[in-house]
Design a protein around this motif. Structure first.
Motif, PDB file in Angstrom:
ATOM      1  N   ALA A 122      10.970  17.523 -30.731  1.00  0.00           N
ATOM      2  CA  ALA A 122      11.577  18.765 -31.222  1.00  0.00           C
ATOM      3  C   ALA A 122      11.215  19.833 -30.942  1.00  0.00           C
ATOM      4  CB  ALA A 122      11.688  18.323 -32.788  1.00  0.00           C
ATOM      5  N   VAL A 123       9.784  19.990 -31.282  1.00  0.00           N
ATOM      6  CA  VAL A 123       9.147  21.294 -31.150  1.00  0.00           C
ATOM      7  C   VAL A 123       9.076  21.460 -29.524  1.00  0.00           C
ATOM      8  CG1 VAL A 123       7.084  22.751 -31.333  1.00  0.00           C
ATOM      9  CG2 VAL A 123       7.844  21.165 -33.090  1.00  0.00           C
ATOM     10  N   GLY A 124       8.582  20.546 -28.660  1.00  0.00           N
ATOM     11  CA  GLY A 124       8.565  20.714 -27.358  1.00  0.00           C
ATOM     12  C   GLY A 124       9.757  21.286 -26.822  1.00  0.00           C
ATOM     13  N   PHE A 125      10.924  20.405 -27.159  1.00  0.00           N
ATOM     14  CA  PHE A 125      12.202  20.586 -26.366  1.00  0.00           C
ATOM     15  C   PHE A 125      12.677  22.105 -26.926  1.00  0.00           C
ATOM     16  CE2 PHE A 125      16.803  20.387 -27.231  1.00  0.00           C
ATOM     17  CZ  PHE A 125      17.217  20.040 -25.938  1.00  0.00           C
ATOM     18  N   GLY A 126      12.440  22.557 -28.380  1.00  0.00           N
ATOM     19  CA  GLY A 126      12.747  23.669 -28.831  1.00  0.00           C
ATOM     20  C   GLY A 126      12.374  24.759 -28.092  1.00  0.00           C
ATOM     21  N   LEU A 127      11.048  24.817 -27.871  1.00  0.00           N
ATOM     22  CA  LEU A 127      10.431  25.713 -26.816  1.00  0.00           C
ATOM     23  C   LEU A 127      10.648  25.890 -25.389  1.00  0.00           C
ATOM     24  CD1 LEU A 127       6.654  25.556 -28.237  1.00  0.00           C
ATOM     25  CD2 LEU A 127       8.351  27.298 -28.732  1.00  0.00           C
ATOM     26  N   GLY A 128      10.876  24.543 -24.816  1.00  0.00           N
ATOM     27  CA  GLY A 128      11.225  24.259 -23.471  1.00  0.00           C
ATOM     28  C   GLY A 128      12.623  24.853 -23.221  1.00  0.00           C
ATOM     29  N   ALA A 129      13.480  24.342 -24.051  1.00  0.00           N
ATOM     30  CA  ALA A 129      14.885  24.717 -23.944  1.00  0.00           C
ATOM     31  C   ALA A 129      15.101  26.374 -24.093  1.00  0.00           C
ATOM     32  CB  ALA A 129      15.877  23.939 -24.821  1.00  0.00           C
ATOM     33  N   ALA A 130      14.562  27.118 -25.161  1.00  0.00           N
ATOM     34  CA  ALA A 130      14.916  28.351 -25.554  1.00  0.00           C
ATOM     35  C   ALA A 130      14.194  29.055 -24.041  1.00  0.00           C
ATOM     36  CB  ALA A 130      13.723  28.654 -26.723  1.00  0.00           C
TER      37      ALA A 130
ATOM     38  N   VAL B 299      10.637  19.959 -20.311  1.00  0.00           N
ATOM     39  CA  VAL B 299      12.220  20.386 -20.808  1.00  0.00           C
ATOM     40  C   VAL B 299      12.609  21.535 -20.114  1.00  0.00           C
ATOM     41  CG1 VAL B 299      13.590  21.053 -22.509  1.00  0.00           C
ATOM     42  CG2 VAL B 299      11.908  19.228 -22.992  1.00  0.00           C
ATOM     43  N   PHE B 300      11.673  22.448 -19.882  1.00  0.00           N
ATOM     44  CA  PHE B 300      11.968  23.722 -19.302  1.00  0.00           C
ATOM     45  C   PHE B 300      12.766  23.825 -17.841  1.00  0.00           C
ATOM     46  CE2 PHE B 300      10.864  27.232 -16.361  1.00  0.00           C
ATOM     47  CZ  PHE B 300      11.300  28.302 -16.991  1.00  0.00           C
ATOM     48  N   PHE B 301      12.329  23.077 -16.994  1.00  0.00           N
ATOM     49  CA  PHE B 301      12.969  22.851 -15.616  1.00  0.00           C
ATOM     50  C   PHE B 301      14.263  22.653 -15.353  1.00  0.00           C
ATOM     51  CE2 PHE B 301       8.508  23.543 -14.781  1.00  0.00           C
ATOM     52  CZ  PHE B 301       8.461  24.737 -13.945  1.00  0.00           C
ATOM     53  N   PRO B 302      14.668  21.423 -15.953  1.00  0.00           N
ATOM     54  CA  PRO B 302      16.222  21.164 -15.992  1.00  0.00           C
ATOM     55  C   PRO B 302      17.068  22.137 -16.740  1.00  0.00           C
ATOM     56  CG  PRO B 302      14.892  19.507 -17.164  1.00  0.00           C
ATOM     57  CD  PRO B 302      13.997  20.311 -16.695  1.00  0.00           C
ATOM     58  N   VAL B 303      16.645  22.754 -17.779  1.00  0.00           N
ATOM     59  CA  VAL B 303      17.257  23.729 -18.516  1.00  0.00           C
ATOM     60  C   VAL B 303      17.548  24.891 -17.490  1.00  0.00           C
ATOM     61  CG1 VAL B 303      17.417  24.908 -20.507  1.00  0.00           C
ATOM     62  CG2 VAL B 303      16.942  22.661 -20.705  1.00  0.00           C
ATOM     63  N   TYR B 304      16.422  25.450 -17.322  1.00  0.00           N
ATOM     64  CA  TYR B 304      16.302  26.755 -16.450  1.00  0.00           C
ATOM     65  C   TYR B 304      17.402  26.492 -15.196  1.00  0.00           C
ATOM     66  CZ  TYR B 304      14.779  29.869 -12.693  1.00  0.00           C
ATOM     67  OH  TYR B 304      14.773  30.903 -11.902  1.00  0.00           O
ATOM     68  N   LEU B 305      17.149  25.393 -14.454  1.00  0.00           N
ATOM     69  CA  LEU B 305      17.676  25.129 -13.219  1.00  0.00           C
ATOM     70  C   LEU B 305      19.362  24.919 -13.574  1.00  0.00           C
ATOM     71  CD1 LEU B 305      15.932  22.733 -11.048  1.00  0.00           C
ATOM     72  CD2 LEU B 305      16.274  24.775 -10.545  1.00  0.00           C
TER      73      LEU B 305
ATOM     74  N   GLY C 180      12.189  15.096 -22.174  1.00  0.00           N
ATOM     75  CA  GLY C 180      11.257  15.415 -23.145  1.00  0.00           C
ATOM     76  C   GLY C 180      10.880  14.172 -23.631  1.00  0.00           C
ATOM     77  N   PHE C 181      11.656  13.177 -23.976  1.00  0.00           N
ATOM     78  CA  PHE C 181      10.973  11.787 -24.421  1.00  0.00           C
ATOM     79  C   PHE C 181      10.214  11.401 -23.265  1.00  0.00           C
ATOM     80  CE2 PHE C 181      14.493  12.097 -27.695  1.00  0.00           C
ATOM     81  CZ  PHE C 181      13.652  11.243 -28.600  1.00  0.00           C
ATOM     82  N   MET C 182      10.298  11.408 -22.052  1.00  0.00           N
ATOM     83  CA  MET C 182       9.660  11.013 -20.888  1.00  0.00           C
ATOM     84  C   MET C 182       8.350  11.416 -21.115  1.00  0.00           C
ATOM     85  SD  MET C 182      11.044  10.751 -17.222  1.00  0.00           S
ATOM     86  CE  MET C 182       9.877  11.243 -15.908  1.00  0.00           C
ATOM     87  N   PHE C 183       8.150  12.717 -21.482  1.00  0.00           N
ATOM     88  CA  PHE C 183       6.810  13.367 -21.415  1.00  0.00           C
ATOM     89  C   PHE C 183       6.240  13.252 -22.656  1.00  0.00           C
ATOM     90  CE2 PHE C 183       6.258  15.467 -17.497  1.00  0.00           C
ATOM     91  CZ  PHE C 183       7.237  15.604 -17.136  1.00  0.00           C
ATOM     92  N   VAL C 184       6.743  12.897 -23.965  1.00  0.00           N
ATOM     93  CA  VAL C 184       6.076  12.828 -25.149  1.00  0.00           C
ATOM     94  C   VAL C 184       5.492  11.450 -24.957  1.00  0.00           C
ATOM     95  CG1 VAL C 184       7.786  11.281 -26.349  1.00  0.00           C
ATOM     96  CG2 VAL C 184       6.498  12.877 -27.549  1.00  0.00           C
ATOM     97  N   VAL C 185       5.856  10.504 -24.207  1.00  0.00           N
ATOM     98  CA  VAL C 185       5.027   9.415 -23.876  1.00  0.00           C
ATOM     99  C   VAL C 185       3.504   9.642 -23.321  1.00  0.00           C
ATOM    100  CG1 VAL C 185       4.871   6.944 -22.990  1.00  0.00           C
ATOM    101  CG2 VAL C 185       7.160   7.896 -23.952  1.00  0.00           C
TER     102      VAL C 185
ATOM    103  N   LYS D 233       0.010  18.776 -26.361  1.00  0.00           N
ATOM    104  CA  LYS D 233       1.202  17.527 -26.256  1.00  0.00           C
ATOM    105  C   LYS D 233       2.642  18.466 -26.037  1.00  0.00           C
ATOM    106  CE  LYS D 233      -1.317  14.007 -28.466  1.00  0.00           C
ATOM    107  NZ  LYS D 233      -2.282  14.547 -28.682  1.00  0.00           N
ATOM    108  N   VAL D 234       2.639  19.229 -27.273  1.00  0.00           N
ATOM    109  CA  VAL D 234       4.021  20.080 -27.208  1.00  0.00           C
ATOM    110  C   VAL D 234       4.080  21.002 -25.906  1.00  0.00           C
ATOM    111  CG1 VAL D 234       4.964  21.962 -28.351  1.00  0.00           C
ATOM    112  CG2 VAL D 234       4.126  20.082 -29.725  1.00  0.00           C
ATOM    113  N   ALA D 235       2.994  21.421 -25.363  1.00  0.00           N
ATOM    114  CA  ALA D 235       3.292  22.254 -24.048  1.00  0.00           C
ATOM    115  C   ALA D 235       3.614  21.406 -23.013  1.00  0.00           C
ATOM    116  CB  ALA D 235       1.854  22.889 -23.879  1.00  0.00           C
ATOM    117  N   LEU D 236       3.068  20.209 -22.921  1.00  0.00           N
ATOM    118  CA  LEU D 236       3.525  19.260 -21.899  1.00  0.00           C
ATOM    119  C   LEU D 236       4.920  18.850 -21.878  1.00  0.00           C
ATOM    120  CD1 LEU D 236       2.710  17.717 -19.373  1.00  0.00           C
ATOM    121  CD2 LEU D 236       2.394  15.865 -20.886  1.00  0.00           C
ATOM    122  N   ILE D 237       5.230  18.726 -23.190  1.00  0.00           N
ATOM    123  CA  ILE D 237       6.916  18.221 -23.639  1.00  0.00           C
ATOM    124  C   ILE D 237       7.752  19.498 -23.007  1.00  0.00           C
ATOM    125  CG2 ILE D 237       8.478  17.801 -25.066  1.00  0.00           C
ATOM    126  CD1 ILE D 237       6.223  16.197 -26.497  1.00  0.00           C
TER     127      ILE D 237
END
Lengths: 281, 261
Positions: free
Chosen positions: A91-99, A156-162, A213-218, A148-152
């Motif tokens: 959730a946190v990683g997705f929130g930051l990356g998506a924003a 998340v960032f790149f697909p959203v950005y693109l 995000g789920f991929m990278f949390v693992v 961990k959050v940073a990696l997630i």
């Protein structure tokens, strides 16, 4: 009823109307149920094979044992702890990356200048496999949550950005011109034309971001964690507990699907007109 | 009165699309602009809509210069260009969002009624046929009560039957508020069915070649007296507009007059 029909229906021939009913009954259940046939059949076969002693089931535990492990993890409260830890990180990683993805994607899609400035760098960064950041993130941010959050977030960032940048670039200029012809202000053009136009693609981008995000949390939890579903995987491997690994995998599947469904449900009201298109095409 | 004073348009790549176009259209008049392809009809309309700016000359509506989209000028594009995220009513009311909701609803329903789509208000654009979509688009332009309505080959993608019924809808809408109408078309019969005056243009660069005034009784049908004669007059004018542009060899070829349009 003709003799031929009787003969064709074999031993249960007396029940020709019933057969018709049965055929209608077969047609009635929705097609998606068909998707369950294969996994359920495989699970049942494996269960039977282990029960009958044909297979040992030590490395590939039968469904019943995986279920029992899940149950035990649940009653001990471990499962909730692990799932909550994983969900929080996503959730946190997705929130930051998506924003960040939405903001930079919007910037790069909307202005040629910022696109020329940002896009080359971001594209170059994108070609780095995200896992390659792990050592650096651990050095910078420590081995706890932040890295961990940073990696997630990076995942998340790149697909959203693109997705967002691409959506803005592909907005139909003819529709934007309709806004001009009706003398819409810049803000009104944004609200009534640009945002609705990019929404569908943005939601798709967010969904693929969530999947990553789920991929990278693992991956993040592999690199050292004391809780989380990824930890359960590593722990199962080290302790030789394939049933715990499979239980964790099942949880990932359920959580991933549930989060995606949540995202779709949350954005559905924004995409009403899309439903029509899908139904019709 | 809509005035075009010595309008010229040269695009950035040097293409001269229009040159020295002067035209006056009085309020309530329906003018059709016809001409072969590439004679600047659409460019002319975009200048009038304020979507493009003239390189030379001025456009003015009742003395008010038109340099960008003008509140008194509405446009119907060649394609319906409906916004897929608004339903039919939302699309028709697109240009009057500033009005109070009750008045807005009333105007939208009235316009939809006039184009025969009152029962489709809640549907999505994608569910409509091409002809219905273009009717929505026409209603969207009319609902803002424009003094001038520009139509850029709005019926060109539709079959003949749909087209002639749309002529009826357009005429009914026009009768209500009697705006000035400029209709770009490549169909001579369409020009004759609707226009008070037909402006014939010629290409390279686009300019006005001829004008034909039509004084036929309305509503006009293809079978009404004088319709065919008017059509012939315009076709002759069109023919003339192209003839001087063609070289000797081409003129020598016996082309039927109707082949090119």
């Amino acid at each position: 009823m003709s003799d031929a029909a009787l003969a064709a229906s074999g031993p249960r021939g007396a029940a020709a109307p019933e057969r018709d009913g049965a055929r209608r009954g077969l047609g009635a259940p929705p097609l998606w149920l068909l998707g369950f046939v294969l996994p359920v059949a495989v699970a049942l076969l494996w269960e039977a094979a282990v029960r009958l002693g044909v297979a040992q089931g030590r490395l590939v535990p039968p469904p019943s044992r995986v279920g029992a492990t899940l149950g035990a993890l649940w009653t001990s409260g471990d499962l909730q702890v692990h799932a909550a830890a994983t969900l929080w990180r996503v959730a946190v990683g997705f929130g930051l990356g998506a924003a960040a993805g939405l903001a930079l994607g919007a910037l790069s899609g909307a202005s040629r200048l910022s696109r020329a400035l940002l896009d080359p760098t971001l594209q170059a960064l994108r070609s780095i496999p995200s896992i390659a950041w792990v050592p650096l993130f651990i050095l910078w941010l420590g081995i706890f949550e932040a890295s961990k959050v940073a990696l997630i977030a990076v995942g998340v960032f790149f697909p959203v950005y693109l997705g967002v940048a691409g959506a803005i670039l592909s907005v139909d200029r003819k529709l934007v011109e309709v806004g001009r012809a009706f003398r819409l202000s810049a803000l009104a053009t944004l609200r009534r034309i640009l945002v609705p136009a990019i929404l569908p693609e943005t939601v798709t981008a967010l969904r693929s971001g969530l999947g990553l995000g789920f991929m990278f949390v693992v991956a993040a939890e592999f690199m050292g964690a004391s809780e989380g579903l990824g930890y359960l995987l590593v722990d199962g491997q080290q302790m030789g507990k394939p049933d715990a690994i499979l239980a964790a995998i099942l949880c990932f599947a359920v959580l991933g699907k549930a989060c995606d469904a949540l995202l779709v449900a949350a954005t559905r009201p924004l995409l009403r007109c899309q439903d029509v298109a899908r139904d019709r095409l | 009165m809509l005035r075009l004073d010595r309008i010229g348009k040269t695009y950035a790549d040097g293409t001269a699309a229009l040159d020295d176009v002067t035209l006056e259209v009085r309020a309530g008049e329906i003018v059709a602009i016809v001409g072969g392809s590439g004679c600047g009809k659409t460019t002319l309309l975009r200048l009038l809509a304020g979507l493009d700016r003239a390189s030379r000359g001025t456009v003015s509506l009742d003395g008010d210069p038109v340099r960008e989209p003008h509140p008194g000028i509405g446009i119907v594009f060649q394609e319906p260009r409906l916004l897929p995220w608004y339903d039919v009513a939302g699309n028709v009311g697109f240009g009057i969002a500033h009005l109070p909701p009750a008045l807005r609803r009333e105007k939208v329903l009235h316009a939809l009624d006039l184009v025969g789509l009152a029962d489709q208000a809640k549907r999505w654009p994608r569910e409509l046929s091409g002809g219905q979509q273009q009717r929505v688009s026409i209603a969207r332009a009319f609902v803002t009560d424009p003094r001038v309505l520009l139509l850029d080959e709005p019926f060109s993608a539709l079959d003949a039957l749909t087209r002639s019924s749309l002529h009826g809808h357009l005429y009914r809408l026009w009768q209500e508020s009697r705006p000035t109408v400029l209709l770009v078309t490549h169909e001579v019969s369409e020009a004759v069915a609707l226009a008070d005056r037909v402006v014939v243009m010629r290409p390279k660069p686009g300019r006005i070649d001829d004008e034909v005034t039509l004084e036929l009784a309305r509503p006009r049908r293809a079978a009404s007296p004088g319709f065919e004669a008017a059509q012939r007059r315009i076709m002759t004018a069109l023919d003339r507009s192209l003839a001087p542009r063609e070289n000797e060899a081409e003129r020598g070829r016996a082309e039927p007059a109707t082949a090119w349009w």
